[in-house]
Motif scaffolding. Sequence first.
Motif, PDB file in Angstrom:
ATOM      1  N   ASN A   1       0.861  -1.183   0.000  1.00 39.50           N
ATOM      2  CA  ASN A   1       0.000   0.000   0.000  1.00 39.50           C
ATOM      3  C   ASN A   1       0.899   1.235   0.000  1.00 39.50           C
ATOM      4  OD1 ASN A   1      -1.681   2.216   0.820  1.00 39.50           O
ATOM      5  ND2 ASN A   1      -3.136   0.714   1.644  1.00 39.50           N
TER       6      ASN A   1
ATOM      7  N   LYS B   1       0.523   3.837   1.322  1.00 36.11           N
ATOM      8  CA  LYS B   1       0.513   4.475   2.636  1.00 36.11           C
ATOM      9  C   LYS B   1       1.310   3.692   3.659  1.00 36.11           C
ATOM     10  CE  LYS B   1      -3.935   6.831   2.313  1.00 36.11           C
ATOM     11  NZ  LYS B   1      -5.252   7.026   2.956  1.00 36.11           N
ATOM     12  N   LYS B   2       1.851   2.602   3.238  1.00 37.21           N
ATOM     13  CA  LYS B   2       2.632   1.839   4.205  1.00 37.21           C
ATOM     14  C   LYS B   2       3.994   2.476   4.359  1.00 37.21           C
ATOM     15  CE  LYS B   2       4.088  -2.837   5.405  1.00 37.21           C
ATOM     16  NZ  LYS B   2       3.591  -2.675   6.775  1.00 37.21           N
ATOM     17  N   VAL B   3       4.413   2.618   5.588  1.00 34.65           N
ATOM     18  CA  VAL B   3       5.656   3.334   5.844  1.00 34.65           C
ATOM     19  C   VAL B   3       6.861   2.512   5.388  1.00 34.65           C
ATOM     20  CG1 VAL B   3       7.145   4.264   7.652  1.00 34.65           C
ATOM     21  CG2 VAL B   3       4.688   4.659   7.732  1.00 34.65           C
TER      22      VAL B   3
ATOM     23  N   MET C   1       0.409  13.147   5.546  1.00 32.00           N
ATOM     24  CA  MET C   1       0.104  11.745   5.310  1.00 32.00           C
ATOM     25  C   MET C   1      -0.184  11.011   6.618  1.00 32.00           C
ATOM     26  SD  MET C   1       2.540  10.504   2.164  1.00 32.00           S
ATOM     27  CE  MET C   1       4.080  11.189   2.742  1.00 32.00           C
TER      28      MET C   1
ATOM     29  N   GLY D   1      -3.579   8.990   7.606  1.00 32.91           N
ATOM     30  CA  GLY D   1      -3.580   7.583   7.988  1.00 32.91           C
ATOM     31  C   GLY D   1      -2.564   6.802   7.192  1.00 32.91           C
ATOM     32  N   VAL D   2      -1.712   6.089   7.910  1.00 31.90           N
ATOM     33  CA  VAL D   2      -0.699   5.265   7.258  1.00 31.90           C
ATOM     34  C   VAL D   2      -0.719   3.888   7.901  1.00 31.90           C
ATOM     35  CG1 VAL D   2       0.777   7.251   6.704  1.00 31.90           C
ATOM     36  CG2 VAL D   2       1.127   5.989   8.846  1.00 31.90           C
ATOM     37  N   TYR D   3       0.034   2.991   7.331  1.00 34.36           N
ATOM     38  CA  TYR D   3       0.144   1.643   7.876  1.00 34.36           C
ATOM     39  C   TYR D   3       1.573   1.413   8.307  1.00 34.36           C
ATOM     40  CZ  TYR D   3      -4.392   0.933   5.737  1.00 34.36           C
ATOM     41  OH  TYR D   3      -5.700   1.041   5.398  1.00 34.36           O
ATOM     42  N   LEU D   4       1.705   0.988   9.544  1.00 31.67           N
ATOM     43  CA  LEU D   4       3.045   0.767  10.078  1.00 31.67           C
ATOM     44  C   LEU D   4       3.477  -0.681   9.872  1.00 31.67           C
ATOM     45  CD1 LEU D   4       2.645   2.779  13.387  1.00 31.67           C
ATOM     46  CD2 LEU D   4       3.794   3.484  11.288  1.00 31.67           C
TER      47      LEU D   4
END
Lengths: 149, 621
Positions: free
Chosen positions: A11, A13-15, B614, B618-621
């Motif tokens: 994704n 948005k995944k760090v 960002m 909302g992000v995914y860790l």
Amino acid sequence: MTIKWYRCSANPKKVNKAGALQLLGTSTIQPRDDFDLRAPVVVLTYNAGLLNVNYAEIAGRYYFVEEPTLDTGGRMTFRCSPDLLMINRAEILNLEAILARSSDVFNSYIADGQTVHQSNDETINYSLGTLGTGYGASLVFAAIGGRGT
Amino acid sequence: MKRVYLFSDAACTQQYGQFVTQDWNGEEALVTAEDSYGNIRADAQSEEISGIEDTVYSTANVGLEDIWGSGPELASVAGSTIPFPLGEVEELHGTDQPTTHYLYCEGGVRLSYQYYHFSDTHTTGVLLKCPEYLTGYDEHGVPVYTAAHIYGDTMGPRAWMGYANPLLNAIQPMTFSDDNTNVRLIMCEAPITFTKTTAPTFEVTHQAFMPVLVADYNGTLTTLNSFFPSALTINVLNYDEYIPDPEGDQTSTGSNVYQDGQGNGLGVSDPAEHIDLATRNTAFAWGGSGVGLTYYKVTPGDLRKIVSEVWGGIFNMSSLINTDTIRNCIIGAFALPIGITGDTATSTVWVGNVPVNCNDTAYFITSSRLVAGTTNPLEPAERFTEDGWGDFNDFMHSTATLYLPFYGSVNIDIHTIARGSLSVEIVIDQYNGNIGYWVYTTSMQAPNAEPILYGCYTGNCAIEFPISGFGYSGNLLQKILNTGSAVSDGVGQIGSGVVGIASGNIAGGASSAGGGAMSALSAIRSQIVDVFTKSVANRGGIVDPMSACISPYDVTLQIRRARPLRPDPTRQIEGIPSATKIHLRDLSGYVKVKECNINTMTCTADEKMEILRMLKEGVYL
């Protein structure tokens, strides 16, 4: 300068996307003047193996890569944009934040405006006990009188 | 208003409402008086109380309940049977000078005691358990005794602190041999294990009385001084005060007996151990001899006899028209939906100077409070515990309505019971059918706390029927009496005292002087309707008193809850609200940041703002 070309399945948005990168190829290039690391544009000799590239590591930084364009002269051009989350992942994880939402640490009793409710409420009746057995169970008569003993 | 425990012997009576008294500071306080297992003795009668003032150890028969179930009834009792918590407990060893021991709150232990005087030797009894090794010492070096109390045939703590019960079953069988030995049972709420060791017996303590202010449900205060002797010693303790020190000075540490040492509320784990108003409040006592105003529990057959005697011959019709004889004699007649047992059986029901032979099927009713029979219809209602969704929906998208028979519906603030519990206790006044509901709640904020009184609601469950009434169809009475013909023939009026009772006035009296039966009935009916219009039936409208017969009898709590939709993997994709401050490295999964300090980052300013944006998205860790 070494460029590693990846197919990224994570994704955006995944760090930390490290576990979702499939290496498709490696290129060694000589950067031209004004090679902008904020939005690199890389021109390579056409390589069919790189057609599915969507992610790249350039000079230790990570970039999203658009669909390559094919140019005359047997060339292909990759336009990249920086993945700030991946680039700064170490510092991001060191941040201390006040959370708004989390799937890990949360409080179920905070009102959640994103919760969707059905319109048909659930109605439950709890009987806490029955009073009496019905009318006529007892009759009471009160009167004044008597002669006593 | 703070609460105190009244240390007195049958010193509390109650009419519908609450006991109010004064503590030793002269401040108004709410009275709570319990016996050894949390019940106010309900059998005390006025004539019994009067003997106590003569001497501390007078043998007033206070009619203790038989705690052994099928065992012999306890005989006369001397001394107080109303326990008190945290009070000065005197231990008498056969001397005039008591040895003083103190029981006090330690970590939330609430102690009370009850004194029994057994005049007979029992083969089974209660053994007071107080092994030496369980005694402790308070800060004054005074031994602190703890024990378990007896109720029924088991010993048990009150479990107020939510601790596991002590090994009470190990105390089997209980053996006791008492012959004029005064035993004091101490109720202990500490999690203490008991063994069957020989325990010291405690003897009578002194008792104290206080004038009691009784508030009826209209809030009218009455001082019941006439029932009590003058105060001897005030042993009224504020529930959040410490017990007196050995020197007798009253000091308050501010500790709350309803909390343990960590400030956690004490719990009520068993509704059966909850304060039971149905048996706790001592009743207003009246009559019992057939002379004067007397209340009888009668059968339909008795009533038929009464009616036939009254109308069938003894009384002259013309005299009835011209006098108020019947009206003045008959105070009331009504039906209740619950079974009552009455007290002493009697073969004669007196109406004026007319004895009606009821063949021993009538019973005097000598107590206003309903005395439960073997099947107690007034058992504390089951305790409702909210399950709910376990989240904010229980508080924000749920409603609760409590239906109380003969009262109507009560909106329950969901915040008071969500993830908590609710229980209802009921008391009925046998003299008039007034029914009072005490609704208690605990919320999740203090799941083990003592229930809080949510509200008191009163209604009337009696259906009054005129013994006579010209023009009255008598259909209801007919059904009740199962007679073949209406019994409405004749003139006369039912004393408005019946309605007067519902208004707090027991004395009988004409509702309308000189009026005809119809006007009297109209007046009565209007008063009855007035009583019921104070409460609204569950589905709107005014509860017609006659239709109260068909009102639901179940105390029902209705919870309406919205249905949240959270299909998997909702939480993983969008998370759940959180107000935690945490390092992102300690998290996993989805996170949406409310705010964070990005100054520590070394990237460019534009990149910092973009990263913050960002993170807030909302992000995914």
